[in-house]
Design an enzyme around this catalytic site. Structure first.
Site, PDB file in Angstrom:
ATOM      1  N   ASP A 187       0.870  -1.308  -0.075  1.00  0.00           N
ATOM      2  CA  ASP A 187      -0.020   0.189  -0.079  1.00  0.00           C
ATOM      3  C   ASP A 187       0.898   1.125  -0.050  1.00  0.00           C
ATOM      4  O   ASP A 187       0.440   2.272  -0.052  1.00  0.00           O
ATOM      5  CB  ASP A 187      -1.065   0.178   1.267  1.00  0.00           C
ATOM      6  CG  ASP A 187      -0.129  -0.129   2.503  1.00  0.00           C
ATOM      7  OD1 ASP A 187       0.811  -0.051   2.544  1.00  0.00           O
ATOM      8  OD2 ASP A 187      -1.172  -0.153   3.469  1.00  0.00           O
ATOM      9  N   SER A 188       2.276   1.114   0.018  1.00  0.00           N
ATOM     10  CA  SER A 188       3.122   2.296  -0.133  1.00  0.00           C
ATOM     11  C   SER A 188       2.891   2.726  -1.712  1.00  0.00           C
ATOM     12  O   SER A 188       3.184   4.109  -2.024  1.00  0.00           O
ATOM     13  CB  SER A 188       4.373   1.719  -0.161  1.00  0.00           C
ATOM     14  OG  SER A 188       4.808   0.502  -0.856  1.00  0.00           O
ATOM     15  N   ASP A 202      -0.700  -6.054   0.467  1.00  0.00           N
ATOM     16  CA  ASP A 202      -1.044  -5.626   1.581  1.00  0.00           C
ATOM     17  C   ASP A 202      -2.539  -5.431   1.488  1.00  0.00           C
ATOM     18  O   ASP A 202      -3.131  -5.037   0.532  1.00  0.00           O
ATOM     19  CB  ASP A 202      -0.479  -4.285   1.701  1.00  0.00           C
ATOM     20  CG  ASP A 202       0.705  -4.131   2.245  1.00  0.00           C
ATOM     21  OD1 ASP A 202       1.382  -4.869   2.961  1.00  0.00           O
ATOM     22  OD2 ASP A 202       1.427  -3.018   1.956  1.00  0.00           O
ATOM     23  N   LYS A 243      -0.757  -9.640   3.538  1.00  0.00           N
ATOM     24  CA  LYS A 243      -0.301  -8.945   4.780  1.00  0.00           C
ATOM     25  C   LYS A 243      -0.999  -7.855   5.595  1.00  0.00           C
ATOM     26  O   LYS A 243      -1.934  -7.259   4.785  1.00  0.00           O
ATOM     27  CB  LYS A 243       1.074  -8.263   4.124  1.00  0.00           C
ATOM     28  CG  LYS A 243       1.801  -7.802   5.469  1.00  0.00           C
ATOM     29  CD  LYS A 243       3.403  -7.115   4.912  1.00  0.00           C
ATOM     30  CE  LYS A 243       3.403  -6.073   4.233  1.00  0.00           C
ATOM     31  NZ  LYS A 243       3.040  -4.895   4.759  1.00  0.00           N
ATOM     32  N   GLU A 303      -1.344  -5.509   9.160  1.00  0.00           N
ATOM     33  CA  GLU A 303      -0.345  -4.486   9.894  1.00  0.00           C
ATOM     34  C   GLU A 303      -1.155  -4.727  11.223  1.00  0.00           C
ATOM     35  O   GLU A 303      -2.207  -4.519  11.325  1.00  0.00           O
ATOM     36  CB  GLU A 303      -0.356  -3.392   9.148  1.00  0.00           C
ATOM     37  CG  GLU A 303       0.447  -2.921   8.277  1.00  0.00           C
ATOM     38  CD  GLU A 303       0.778  -1.659   8.001  1.00  0.00           C
ATOM     39  OE1 GLU A 303       0.031  -0.721   8.706  1.00  0.00           O
ATOM     40  OE2 GLU A 303       1.146  -1.266   6.770  1.00  0.00           O
ATOM     41  N   GLU A 315       9.299  -3.970  10.775  1.00  0.00           N
ATOM     42  CA  GLU A 315       9.635  -2.718  10.364  1.00  0.00           C
ATOM     43  C   GLU A 315      10.253  -1.816  11.366  1.00  0.00           C
ATOM     44  O   GLU A 315       9.467  -1.799  12.095  1.00  0.00           O
ATOM     45  CB  GLU A 315       8.514  -2.256   9.476  1.00  0.00           C
ATOM     46  CG  GLU A 315       8.881  -0.744   8.916  1.00  0.00           C
ATOM     47  CD  GLU A 315       7.747  -0.137   7.794  1.00  0.00           C
ATOM     48  OE1 GLU A 315       8.117   0.890   7.395  1.00  0.00           O
ATOM     49  OE2 GLU A 315       6.877  -0.799   7.627  1.00  0.00           O
TER      50      GLU A 315
END
Length: 266
Positions: A45-46, A84, A112, A114, A181
């Site tokens: 999602d960057s 993501d 993924k 978070e 991270e």
């Protein structure tokens, strides 16, 4: 290379060979990176920041992610595709299952999420339904407003102890991989040794089972003109993007990247 699977990644961890991962958002770069030996392509999602120009990842939608997963799939040459789940895409059980189905049908091999220990419930749910999940711990950009910015996580002993416990609990819940991270290198090493699943690091030192960087960062294309401490420009000294990808893979495999200056102390 032959198709990379979860079994491939598990074998790499067991043998001690490092795993090379890069973010990727389109067919052309997917082809070049996978041809260069990158084992995992992360459709991150960057993309909200490096492609769309937002100041965070929060505006990214599931539709955005599915579009880019499909593009990466078309160019991929055998890498595992990790995607993501964007902000608030797994807030409820129904959302989580529906959005994961959308992304897996678009071409992802793993999703993924978070968070922290609370991810155990959705990860257990996904594992039961045949959807592999990677848990993202430490600095979690979707929670940037709670964290008060992009700061190293796990420096205080209580926080480090909780992160270790969360990592073990998430493995037990069925997580197939962890991503750490911006955590102290020593803590990342402890977590990597404490779990049997592969652990990928970004700003987490060299003792993890593999490394990931944002594609645009490792090509020296940061919009701000400033790169995080953990980034290295692999285009420097290379005559092509393909050569930069190969240099990245070789550096990860040889454990020359990340060097000590790319990590954080406790």
């Amino acid at each position: 290379m032959s198709d990379v699977t979860l079994s491939t990644l598990q074998s790499l961890k067991q043998s001690g060979e490092k795993i090379a991962m890069l973010t990727c958002y389109d067919a052309t770069f997917a082809h070049a990176a996978s041809q260069a030996g990158v084992e995992v392509l992360l459709v991150g999602d960057s993309l909200g920041m490096v492609l769309q120009g937002h100041d965070s990842t929060l505006p990214v939608t599931v539709a955005d992610m599915a579009y880019h997963v499909a593009a990466v799939k078309r160019g991929n040459q055998g890498a595992l595709i990790l995607v993501d789940l964007p902000f608030m895409a797994y807030a409820t059980t129904e959302q989580c299952l529906h959005n994961c189905a959308t992304l897996m049908q678009a071409g992802a091999h793993m999703v993924k999420l978070e968070g922290a220990g609370w991810l155990a419930d959705p990860i257990r749910l996904l594992a039961e339904r045949g959807i592999p999940a990677c848990a993202h711990l430490g600095l979690t950009p979707q929670a940037v407003n709670i964290l008060g910015g992009y700061k190293v996580q796990g420096r205080h002993e209580a926080q480090a102890r909780q992160m270790r416990a969360d990592a073990i609990a998430l493995e037990q819940a069925g997580a197939c991989m962890l991503l750490l991270e911006c955590v102290p290198s020593s803590l990342a090493e402890e977590i990597t040794q404490a779990v049997k699943i592969p652990v990928i690091g970004i700003g987490a030192g060299s003792a993890t089972d593999g490394q990931v960087l944002v594609l645009h960062d490792m090509l020296g294309l940061a919009l701000s003109g400033r790169s995080p401490k953990f980034v290295k420009n692999f285009m420097a000294g290379q005559d092509s993007i393909a050569a930069a990808f190969s240099a990245y893979v070789q550096a990860v495999k040889a454990v020359t990247f990340p060097a000590a200056e790319h990590g954080f102390s406790a």
